[in-house]
Design a protein around this motif. Structure first.
Motif, PDB file in Angstrom:
ATOM      1  N   ILE A 173       0.849  -1.135   0.040  1.00 39.46           N
ATOM      2  CA  ILE A 173      -0.117   0.068  -0.063  1.00 39.46           C
ATOM      3  C   ILE A 173       0.886   1.196  -0.055  1.00 39.46           C
ATOM      4  CG2 ILE A 173      -0.167  -0.143   2.582  1.00 39.46           C
ATOM      5  CD1 ILE A 173      -3.150   1.053   2.109  1.00 39.46           C
ATOM      6  N   PHE A 174       0.561   2.076  -0.696  1.00 35.67           N
ATOM      7  CA  PHE A 174       1.362   3.271  -1.245  1.00 35.67           C
ATOM      8  C   PHE A 174       0.820   4.563  -0.168  1.00 35.67           C
ATOM      9  CE2 PHE A 174       3.179   0.631  -4.385  1.00 35.67           C
ATOM     10  CZ  PHE A 174       4.395   1.257  -4.651  1.00 35.67           C
ATOM     11  N   ALA A 175       1.732   5.661  -0.209  1.00 33.78           N
ATOM     12  CA  ALA A 175       1.046   6.797   0.538  1.00 33.78           C
ATOM     13  C   ALA A 175       0.097   7.550   0.249  1.00 33.78           C
ATOM     14  CB  ALA A 175       2.338   7.767   0.766  1.00 33.78           C
ATOM     15  N   ASN A 176      -0.437   7.234  -1.073  1.00 32.87           N
ATOM     16  CA  ASN A 176      -1.694   7.857  -1.662  1.00 32.87           C
ATOM     17  C   ASN A 176      -2.882   6.937  -1.676  1.00 32.87           C
ATOM     18  OD1 ASN A 176      -1.067   6.008  -3.535  1.00 32.87           O
ATOM     19  ND2 ASN A 176      -1.134   7.766  -5.402  1.00 32.87           N
ATOM     20  N   GLY A 213      -3.446   9.425 -10.546  1.00 30.72           N
ATOM     21  CA  GLY A 213      -2.033   9.930 -11.246  1.00 30.72           C
ATOM     22  C   GLY A 213      -1.000   8.823 -10.680  1.00 30.72           C
ATOM     23  N   PHE A 214      -1.367   7.874  -9.884  1.00 34.30           N
ATOM     24  CA  PHE A 214      -0.332   6.761  -9.435  1.00 34.30           C
ATOM     25  C   PHE A 214       0.482   6.102 -10.971  1.00 34.30           C
ATOM     26  CE2 PHE A 214       1.000   2.480  -8.684  1.00 34.30           C
ATOM     27  CZ  PHE A 214       1.782   2.821  -7.311  1.00 34.30           C
ATOM     28  N   THR A 215       1.368   6.003 -11.020  1.00 40.07           N
ATOM     29  CA  THR A 215       2.139   5.517 -12.240  1.00 40.07           C
ATOM     30  C   THR A 215       2.831   4.348 -11.884  1.00 40.07           C
ATOM     31  OG1 THR A 215       2.318   7.870 -12.910  1.00 40.07           O
ATOM     32  CG2 THR A 215       3.809   6.534 -13.868  1.00 40.07           C
ATOM     33  N   ASP A 225      -2.564   6.064 -14.238  1.00 39.76           N
ATOM     34  CA  ASP A 225      -4.045   5.722 -13.527  1.00 39.76           C
ATOM     35  C   ASP A 225      -4.688   6.901 -13.433  1.00 39.76           C
ATOM     36  OD1 ASP A 225      -5.622   5.424 -10.940  1.00 39.76           O
ATOM     37  OD2 ASP A 225      -3.459   6.027 -10.683  1.00 39.76           O
ATOM     38  N   TYR A 226      -6.153   6.916 -13.551  1.00 36.37           N
ATOM     39  CA  TYR A 226      -7.383   7.771 -13.327  1.00 36.37           C
ATOM     40  C   TYR A 226      -8.337   7.158 -12.401  1.00 36.37           C
ATOM     41  CZ  TYR A 226      -4.447  10.540 -16.420  1.00 36.37           C
ATOM     42  OH  TYR A 226      -3.691  11.201 -17.199  1.00 36.37           O
ATOM     43  N   GLY A 227      -8.006   6.394 -11.177  1.00 38.63           N
ATOM     44  CA  GLY A 227      -8.771   5.930 -10.225  1.00 38.63           C
ATOM     45  C   GLY A 227      -9.327   4.684 -11.035  1.00 38.63           C
ATOM     46  N   THR A 228      -8.607   3.531 -11.152  1.00 33.71           N
ATOM     47  CA  THR A 228      -8.827   2.295 -12.001  1.00 33.71           C
ATOM     48  C   THR A 228      -8.375   1.139 -11.284  1.00 33.71           C
ATOM     49  OG1 THR A 228      -8.784   1.404 -14.096  1.00 33.71           O
ATOM     50  CG2 THR A 228      -6.832   2.635 -13.303  1.00 33.71           C
ATOM     51  N   ARG A 229      -8.654   0.028 -12.118  1.00 35.13           N
ATOM     52  CA  ARG A 229      -8.016  -1.306 -11.845  1.00 35.13           C
ATOM     53  C   ARG A 229      -7.266  -1.731 -13.124  1.00 35.13           C
ATOM     54  NH1 ARG A 229     -10.167  -3.788  -6.933  1.00 35.13           N
ATOM     55  NH2 ARG A 229     -11.955  -2.676  -6.267  1.00 35.13           N
ATOM     56  N   PHE A 230      -5.999  -1.946 -12.997  1.00 34.02           N
ATOM     57  CA  PHE A 230      -5.272  -2.441 -13.961  1.00 34.02           C
ATOM     58  C   PHE A 230      -4.167  -3.315 -13.881  1.00 34.02           C
ATOM     59  CE2 PHE A 230      -3.106   1.311 -12.915  1.00 34.02           C
ATOM     60  CZ  PHE A 230      -1.733   0.858 -13.130  1.00 34.02           C
ATOM     61  N   SER A 231      -3.742  -4.260 -14.856  1.00 39.40           N
ATOM     62  CA  SER A 231      -2.440  -5.004 -14.665  1.00 39.40           C
ATOM     63  C   SER A 231      -1.362  -4.737 -15.613  1.00 39.40           C
ATOM     64  CB  SER A 231      -2.991  -6.651 -14.943  1.00 39.40           C
ATOM     65  OG  SER A 231      -3.166  -6.729 -15.903  1.00 39.40           O
ATOM     66  N   VAL A 232      -0.289  -4.914 -15.127  1.00 36.03           N
ATOM     67  CA  VAL A 232       0.758  -4.837 -15.872  1.00 36.03           C
ATOM     68  C   VAL A 232       1.839  -5.924 -15.979  1.00 36.03           C
ATOM     69  CG1 VAL A 232       2.806  -3.274 -16.524  1.00 36.03           C
ATOM     70  CG2 VAL A 232       0.914  -2.356 -15.590  1.00 36.03           C
ATOM     71  N   ASN A 233       2.237  -6.485 -17.020  1.00 29.46           N
ATOM     72  CA  ASN A 233       3.197  -7.700 -17.124  1.00 29.46           C
ATOM     73  C   ASN A 233       4.445  -7.345 -18.171  1.00 29.46           C
ATOM     74  OD1 ASN A 233       4.264 -10.275 -17.350  1.00 29.46           O
ATOM     75  ND2 ASN A 233       2.241 -11.121 -17.046  1.00 29.46           N
TER      76      ASN A 233
END
Length: 571
Positions: A173-176, A213-215, A225-233
């Motif tokens: 969990i990040f600060a934001n 804005g989390f990158t 991101d702009y308030g979302t759920r996504f995956s990166v591989n």
């Protein structure tokens, strides 16, 4: 007391429990909810972690040479004046304690004071450095790469520090408030509380309100991101797949050369993109795969707490935290469903460090089987049961006294004091004592539901939820190993010394040996669904057999069932 002060007091109480590793599942969830909804609380939380980390460093940096171990302390009536260097050591310890207390009090008071307008803040105010950008909130079967920093629940993620896991999963969990699940193998680092660089591996991101804005940075892109759920591989070559589960993200390609003209693209729900290098950067649309996104860590035994023995190591089980159906529950040991040992073929049993054998203590009320079925100690048990190389296909033979015409089935069986309901996630917990130089994942074994039915099935367990490499595995106090005598013929045929439950109570052992090599308590959850039991149906017991895949045999030291969830309050 004002509502704001009460809020801060609760926050610091939860932070203290986290840093002291006494936090309960309920407190853990409460802390996450506060951090997710309150930016000011997140700032105070990270300042608290920073202070705690610095105090730990202060403690670790004290020279060990000044501290003298005293193997024997005389009674007060015989005490003599302490040597000067020991008195100086005491003064140092008192001074350190006083400084730590003052620092904590000043920090807490300062954090509770109303914030002055920016115009009133002196430019000479100290700048807080090395504040962790994120923390570890959960782990599951995690393995750390050679030389990589070791992380456990509560560990801070530092800036510009590369981390690497070779297997398993970590939740951060990040600060934001952004939540990230990394699946190994993976290599990652972070620049700040709104930025994660994934060099290799898979990650799933949930960015709630306030975390826009989390990158996620990869070798070929920045995924914003702009308030979302996504995956990166990310592959070892740096090729990157992005899948958007909900909300929106901007995929901003990295400019590999001045002539690169690939434009950023906004992806919305159900869209997926792949970035590769082929004489330049290439971006392709790919089929959407929702399974690439990991929404939560698997159901499992999460952690456990114990009493501490004379050596400050684990001894008696106190409570177990388990994830069932995606939610965590904490069970006190007295709330678990106990067992009765009903069958045993095997070679040995374990006792506490006093070495007392219940079969020879002169008390008819104490039996060797009670080392497993009537105590909560993780040092004791009826262990090294018989086994088989293949799963059972017929009902096991379990005569209390073995019938020569119908030999007992190798293994052990337990009956639960109440039927166990097949509910969400693990329904049974088994603790295994594992010597630290043995198989890291734990000894494989078969488990069969009882009563036996051809409609059900035997399940092989090869990986413990908490194994030797798990941060949650605890070192155990020393114990005694008692081995039953075998005649030369039994040794030659590799048969078990004990062939029935009655022999377990009466057979002659070797008197016991103090086990000098360290051991840890491993834990695994058994899901009755894996045994073919329909949801909502029950079993009365289970039959266990070692898988005989190596020279080490499983050592059960505690087995119990979980109550059905309708009678359970999540923690």
């Amino acid at each position: 007391m004002s509502q704001n002060n009460q809020h801060n007091e609760l926050l610091y109480e939860l932070c203290g429990a986290l840093c002291n590793e006494t936090i309960t599942a309920e407190q853990h969830q409460q802390l996450e909810e506060i951090l997710a909804s309150d930016a000011d609380a997140r700032e105070k939380y990270f300042n608290y972690l920073h202070l705690h980390l610095n105090l730990e460093r202060l403690h670790d940096e004290q020279p060990e040479a000044e501290f003298e171990f005293q193997p024997h302390v005389k009674p007060a009536t015989q005490a003599q004046s302490l040597p000067e260097h020991v008195w100086k050591t005491s003064q140092v310890l008192l001074l350190m304690t006083a400084l730590i207390c003052v620092t904590l009090i000043v920090s807490v008071v300062a954090l509770n004071q109303p914030q002055a307008p920016s115009s009133q803040i002196s430019q000479a105010d100290p700048v807080v450095e090395d504040v962790p950008v994120a923390k570890v909130t959960q782990t599951a079967a995690v393995r750390f790469a050679e030389g990589a920093p070791f992380l456990k629940v509560g560990s801070p993620i530092q800036t510009d520090q590369e981390y690497a896991i070779s297997a398993g999963q970590l939740q951060l969990i990040f600060a934001n408030g952004a939540e990230v699940i990394l699946t190994g193998p993976a290599v990652f680092e972070s620049k700040d509380g709104e930025h994660l660089a994934v060099r290799y591996g898979a990650c799933s991101v949930y960015a709630p309100d306030g975390a826009e804005g989390f990158t996620v940075e990869t070798p070929l892109s920045n995924v914003v991101d702009y308030g979302t759920r996504f995956s990166v591989n990310v592959s070892e070559a740096g090729n990157t797949d992005v899948q958007v589960i909900e909300g929106e993200t901007d995929v901003q390609p990295v400019k590999l050369d001045p002539n690169c003209d690939v434009a950023p693209k906004r992806l919305t729900r159900g869209m997926a993109q792949r970035l590769t290098t082929n004489n330049g950067l290439v971006v392709d649309e790919i089929p959407f795969d929702q399974n690439q996104y990991v929404s939560q860590l698997p159901d499992r035994i999460v952690t456990y707490t114990t009493t501490k023995g004379p050596g400050k190591r684990a001894q008696d089980l106190k409570c177990v935290t388990v994830q069932r159906g995606g939610k965590q529950y904490q069970y006190e040991v007295e709330d678990l469903i106990g067992i009765e040992l009903t069958h045993y073929t095997g070679k040995s049993f374990l006792t506490r460090n006093d070495g007392i054998d219940p079969g020879n203590d002169g008390d008819p009320q104490t039996l060797r089987r009670h080392l497993l079925d009537q105590d909560t100690c993780l040092l004791t048990g009826v262990v090294n049961p018989g086994g088989a190389t293949k799963p059972l296909t017929t009902a096991p033979v379990m005569n209390p006294i073995e019938d020569p015409s119908q030999l007992n089935t190798p293994g052990m069986a337990v009956r639960f004091l109440k039927p166990i309901v097949n509910d969400a996630g693990p329904d049974i917990v088994l603790f295994d004592l594992q010597v630290i130089v043995h198989n890291t994942t734990g000894d494989a074994f078969y488990v069969t539901p009882l009563p036996f039915s051809s409609k059900l099935k035997t399940h092989k367990i090869e990986q413990f939820d908490i194994d030797l490499a798990s941060p949650e595995a605890q070192l155990l106090e020393k114990f005694w190993l008692h081995i039953f005598n075998q005649n030369p013929q039994e040794k030659q045929n590799h048969t078990d010394a004990i062939q029935s439950l009655s022999e377990l109570e009466t057979a002659t052992g070797n008197g016991g040996n103090w086990h000098v090599v360290g051991a840890k308590a491993l834990a695994v959850g058994i899901d009755l669904s894996d045994l073919g039991v329909p949801a909502g149906e029950t079993v009365d017991g289970i039959f266990l057999q070692d898988a005989l895949d190596n020279h080490d045999i499983v050592d059960p030291v505690f087995i119990a069932g979980f109550p059905p969830l309708k009678h359970t309050t999540d923690k």
